[in-house]
Design an enzyme around this catalytic site. Structure first.
Site, short mmCIF file in Angstrom:
data_model
loop_
_atom_site.label_atom_id
_atom_site.label_comp_id
_atom_site.label_asym_id
_atom_site.label_seq_id
_atom_site.Cartn_x
_atom_site.Cartn_y
_atom_site.Cartn_z
N ARG A 48 -21.62 -18.14 22.07
CA ARG A 48 -21.22 -16.88 22.71
C ARG A 48 -20.98 -17.11 24.20
O ARG A 48 -20.01 -16.59 24.77
CB ARG A 48 -22.28 -15.79 22.49
N LYS A 138 -19.49 1.79 29.33
CA LYS A 138 -18.83 2.25 28.10
C LYS A 138 -19.85 2.73 27.08
O LYS A 138 -20.90 2.11 26.92
CB LYS A 138 -18.01 1.11 27.49
N GLU A 179 -15.68 7.03 24.99
CA GLU A 179 -14.94 6.48 23.84
C GLU A 179 -15.31 7.18 22.53
O GLU A 179 -16.29 6.81 21.88
CB GLU A 179 -15.21 4.97 23.71
N LYS A 221 -11.30 6.71 26.50
CA LYS A 221 -10.87 5.60 25.64
C LYS A 221 -10.74 6.12 24.22
O LYS A 221 -11.70 6.08 23.43
CB LYS A 221 -11.89 4.45 25.73
N SER A 263 -7.92 -0.69 20.29
CA SER A 263 -6.91 -1.11 19.30
C SER A 263 -7.37 -0.85 17.87
O SER A 263 -6.53 -0.68 16.98
CB SER A 263 -6.53 -2.58 19.50
N GLY A 264 -8.67 -0.86 17.62
CA GLY A 264 -9.22 -0.33 16.38
C GLY A 264 -8.89 -1.07 15.10
O GLY A 264 -9.03 -0.50 14.03
N GLY A 265 -8.42 -2.31 15.21
CA GLY A 265 -8.09 -3.05 14.00
C GLY A 265 -6.61 -3.09 13.68
O GLY A 265 -6.19 -3.64 12.67
P1 13P Z 1 -10.86 -2.88 19.68
O1 13P Z 1 -9.70 -2.88 20.63
O2 13P Z 1 -11.06 -4.17 18.95
O3 13P Z 1 -10.88 -1.67 18.79
O4 13P Z 1 -12.17 -2.76 20.56
C1 13P Z 1 -12.21 -1.85 21.59
C2 13P Z 1 -13.60 -1.47 21.81
O5 13P Z 1 -14.12 -1.68 22.87
C3 13P Z 1 -14.32 -0.82 20.70
O6 13P Z 1 -15.48 -0.25 21.19
#
Ligand code: 13P
Length: 346
Positions: A48, A138, A179, A221, A263-265
């Site tokens: 990591r 966040k 978010e 977000k 981006s969410g996948g």
């Molecule tokens: P993704 O763009 O992979 O969805 O991740 C954004 C993120 O920070 C999710 O909490």
């Protein structure tokens, strides 16, 4: 007026400065290890650290990225040569952010639904991160679409927690990234996603108002309004852009400092194309900058390259830079498919 008003406003504006977005690299150890395992990378502290060092030392990253969102483990780490990651970020002129929630947990009495935890002791954790040098935070809430869900109780509990978090952040000098993620998993239609996103954003801004959160000192977000992954009726890039911007215009106050999507996948190309279409088609109607705060849509090609070629750090960094540059262009409505064909973009 709060103690940190001026600093918070300036930070929020810098996070969404023209042509820039935010790089999410705040995966919890569980999520990071899961993504590593899928590619055969060992789930170790050392892996990591090496991967996060690879990302943060990408030459030229700050041209397109205003700041990275770090995880608690990462914000305390150094490069292999011993330079604190926070120093690497400061030297590049970027702003460090921190994931501050304690994760989405099962919501009691509501099978299939989650509520994000982490409010207890949050004031003290904010003070510690501010003292370390973080300037934004966040908190991710998760809303699942399914049979009979989301419930009003789930949306309300998550919106309330987001608002409590955002108010505490502003009190302590961190710009809150708010978010509320409506998940893409499922077979729901665009119309169903619209309805849930509309209800969620409405409740989020009601709760933010109640908790006296300053909109010009926060970043939203959101997820895009998009059909579920398994929905048979997929739609055009323009349809996603239009539904998303209309939903935001209906619910998000004009004084919010900026919108930075997750981006969410979605695939890397779709994530860029959707952001680009929003800015081309609706940029002149939007009172806020509309940019990215992607994790997978920036990191995934680099992670795959690094997994297969662990010593070829430079090429993996070129992949990071390419995605950052494509999404920066999309935030300006200047992205094109030709950009994807260029192998080396610098
Ligand atoms: P993704 O763009 O992979 O969805 O991740 C954004 C993120 O920070 C999710 O909490």
């Amino acid at each position: 007026m709060g103690l940190h008003d001026r600093e918070l406003r300036a930070t929020a504006q810098a996070m969404v400065a023209r042509g820039k977005g935010i790089l999410a690299m705040d995966e919890s150890n569980g999520t990071c290890n899961r993504r590593f395992q899928a590619l055969g990378i060992p789930s170790t502290l050392a892996a990591r650290q090496a991967y996060r060092e690879l990302i943060l030392t990408t030459p030229g990253l700050s041209t397109y990225v205003s700041g990275p969102i770090l995880y608690d483990e990462t914000i305390r780490q150094t490069t292999q040569a011993g330079l604190p990651f926070l120093q690497v970020i400061a030297d590049a002129g970027m702003i460090p952010g921190i994931k501050i929630d304690a994760g989405a947990k099962d919501l009691a009495g509501h099978p299939g639904e989650k509520v994000t935890e982490g409010l207890d002791g949050l004031r003290d954790r904010i003070a510690e991160y501010y003292q370390m040098g973080a300037r934004f935070a966040k908190w991710r809430a998760v809303i699942t679409i399914g049979n009979g869900i989301p419930s009003a109780a789930c949306i309300e509990a998550n919106a309330h927690a987001l608002a409590r978090y955002a108010a505490l952040c502003q009190e302590g000098g961190l710009v809150p990234i708010v978010e509320p993620e409506v998940l893409i998993e499922g077979d729901h239609t665009l119309a169903q996603c619209w309805q849930v996103t509309d209800a969620t954003l409405h409740e989020v801004f009601y709760q933010l108002h109640r908790q006296r959160v300053a909109y010009d000192q926060m970043i939203l977000k959101p997820s895009m309004v998009i059909p579920g992954k398994d929905c048979p009726q997929q739609v055009s890039v323009e349809a996603v852009a239009e539904a998303t911007i209309r939903c935001l215009l209906k619910n998000v106050p004009a004084t919010v400092a900026g919108i930075a999507f997750l981006s969410g996948g979605q695939s890397v190309e779709r994530s860029a194309a959707h952001l680009n279409a929003m800015n081309i088609l609706f940029g002149d109607q939007c009172p806020w900058p509309v940019t990215f705060s992607y994790a997978r849509a920036i990191q995934q090609p680099a992670l795959e390259h690094w997994a297969a070629n662990p010593t070829d750090v430079a090429a993996a960094q070129q992949q990071i830079l390419k995605r950052a540059r494509c999404n920066s262009a999309a935030s300006l409505g200047e992205y094109s498919h030709e950009m994807e064909r260029e192998v080396a973009l610098v």
